[in-house]
Design an enzyme around this catalytic site. Structure first.
Site, PDB file in Angstrom:
ATOM      1  N   LYS A  41       0.836  -1.204   0.000  1.00 27.57           N
ATOM      2  CA  LYS A  41       0.000   0.000   0.000  1.00 27.57           C
ATOM      3  C   LYS A  41       0.872   1.255   0.000  1.00 27.57           C
ATOM      4  O   LYS A  41       2.073   1.197   0.291  1.00 27.57           O
ATOM      5  CB  LYS A  41      -0.916  -0.005   1.225  1.00 27.57           C
ATOM      6  N   ARG A 137     -11.913   1.016  14.011  1.00 31.36           N
ATOM      7  CA  ARG A 137     -11.737   1.741  12.747  1.00 31.36           C
ATOM      8  C   ARG A 137     -12.313   0.873  11.654  1.00 31.36           C
ATOM      9  O   ARG A 137     -13.535   0.810  11.516  1.00 31.36           O
ATOM     10  CB  ARG A 137     -10.269   2.139  12.520  1.00 31.36           C
ATOM     11  N   TYR A 266      13.874  31.080   9.437  1.00 28.15           N
ATOM     12  CA  TYR A 266      12.761  31.815  10.023  1.00 28.15           C
ATOM     13  C   TYR A 266      12.849  31.852  11.544  1.00 28.15           C
ATOM     14  O   TYR A 266      13.128  30.840  12.197  1.00 28.15           O
ATOM     15  CB  TYR A 266      11.444  31.165   9.628  1.00 28.15           C
ATOM     16  N   MET A 314      10.155  24.930   3.438  1.00 28.83           N
ATOM     17  CA  MET A 314       9.432  24.074   2.511  1.00 28.83           C
ATOM     18  C   MET A 314      10.369  23.399   1.520  1.00 28.83           C
ATOM     19  O   MET A 314      10.189  22.213   1.190  1.00 28.83           O
ATOM     20  CB  MET A 314       8.383  24.883   1.749  1.00 28.83           C
TER      21      MET A 314
END
Length: 387
Positions: A41, A137, A266, A314
């Site tokens: 998967k 679930r 940052y 990012m």
């Protein structure tokens, strides 16, 4: 002084060591007596096209979540049973049944949808009834299980459905001494008995995934669903037999020397305490580097580990290389097998406060994939295929 580089983020490279995948698969095939379903998967846990490799190494079936994933396996002409176990009621069951994809069902609504698809295409659908053992679930809850088995037996007589499996999943198998394992094993045995009492027979049972197979708490059934273990991940942390299967490298884009007191990234969360050299790497959280590892992670360069400093961006991260001034284009290893002292996927998971599964499945599409047929510890220059 700032030294510009010319590489782009697309040159970060994830090497999939196919030999390591095969070695892990063979280990589980031996441990399970050949009753191994390879769970591929999420693009094989981020490893891409390895279906043929795992079948060659001993997998007797393949498991995925969606019909889309199952059809992709079938399109690769892999000739073993393929099970898809997580689909909405309006999934493309017509195509799945036509392609001989096994389908897990956890409700009468799903079972009816699969049966109608089988009638439309003039085939009998192979289904695995999925029971919830306590995870709340996927899987049929206890109070609906008997009705699901009754409905499946009726549809078997109509010829649209054939029950070929009964499956469950354990919640605490990575902790072999947890009493929940005994409770869930008993619930599964009761669910199997209920299925048989409703007239179902000839099905395979499967309960154990990677952790339950390694610890043994899910033994005694006809299939073992192994996903993470194929890729060197042991959720139970009890075995040293598995081999890591990925290496991630990136080129240095640029370097610079900075004075004591320089802030990085940052917020200036990191301020250097002494003059040092910095190297910029062209990948960040958009490429799967977990931002939670900011100011904790390390990479390997020139044979030694160096800290990644400041907040992850990012598209980029910064490495403090100390007295070493790197060259633009020089290769930095973010993780690998760990045999040469480089960080591993397990290290990155620890730095980010997460699990290894999240690291390997999170590497983004901007990172170039390379499938290597060389042993996992060999140089990646022998890569057989690039994508």
């Amino acid at each position: 002084m700032h030294t510009p580089g010319s590489r782009s983020s697309s040159t970060a490279e994830l090497v999939v060591h196919d030999d390591a995948v095969r070695a892990n698969t063979a280990w589980f095939a031996d441990r399970t007596g050949g009753h191994l379903m390879a769970v591929l998967k999420a693009d094989a846990f981020g490893h891409g096209s390895v279906a043929r490799s795992v079948v060659a190494a001993g997998a007797t079936a393949i498991g995925v979540t969606s019909v889309t994933e199952a059809l992709a396996i079938r399109a690769d002409r892999v000739d073993v049973p393929v099970l898809s176990w997580l689909n909405p009621v309006d999934a493309d069951f017509d195509s799945a049944v036509t392609a001989d994809v096994d389908l897990a069902v956890s409700s009468t609504e799903l079972l009816d949808a699969v049966s109608r698809a089988a009638a439309r295409v003039g085939r009998t659908s192979r289904v695995h009834l999925h029971v919830d053992l306590g995870m709340s679930r996927d899987g049929a809850p206890h109070d609906t299980w008997a009705a699901l088995c009754t409905a499946a037996a009726l549809l078997e007589r109509h010829g649209t459905v054939r029950v070929v499996g009964v499956m469950g999943h354990m919640s605490c198998a990575d902790r072999p001494d947890d009493p929940q394992n005994a409770r869930e094993t008993l619930r599964f045995a009761n669910a199997v008995r209920t299925a048989r009492r409703r007239g179902l027979s000839g099905f395979v049972t499967h309960l154990a995934a990677t952790a339950a197979t390694i610890t043994g708490v899910g033994s005694g059934h006809g299939l073992h669903r192994i996903g993470a273990g194929l890729f060197g991940i042991d959720p139970s942390a009890t075995s040293d037999a598995l081999v890591p299967t990925l290496s991630l490298t990136a080129p240095v884009v640029s370097t610079r020397a900075v004075a004591a007191g320089a802030g990085i990234g940052y917020g200036h969360d990191h301020v250097v305490e002494r003059p040092t050299n910095l190297a910029l790497l062209p990948l960040g959280y958009a490429d799967g580097l977990p931002r939670a590892a900011s100011d904790r992670a390390e990479v390997q360069v020139r044979g030694r580990r160096r800290p990644v400093v400041g907040r992850f961006s990012m598209d980029m991260v910064v490495v403090d290389t100390g007295d070493d001034r790197l060259r633009p284009g020089e290769t930095v290893t973010l993780f690998g097998r760990g045999t040469a002292g480089e960080p591993t996927v397990a290290d990155w998971a620890r730095w980010a406060g997460t699990i290894e599964h999240e690291i390997v499945t999170g590497i983004g599409p901007r990172v170039r994939r390379v499938h290597s047929t060389a042993p996992a510890g060999a140089a990646t220059g022998t890569a057989a295929a690039r994508a």
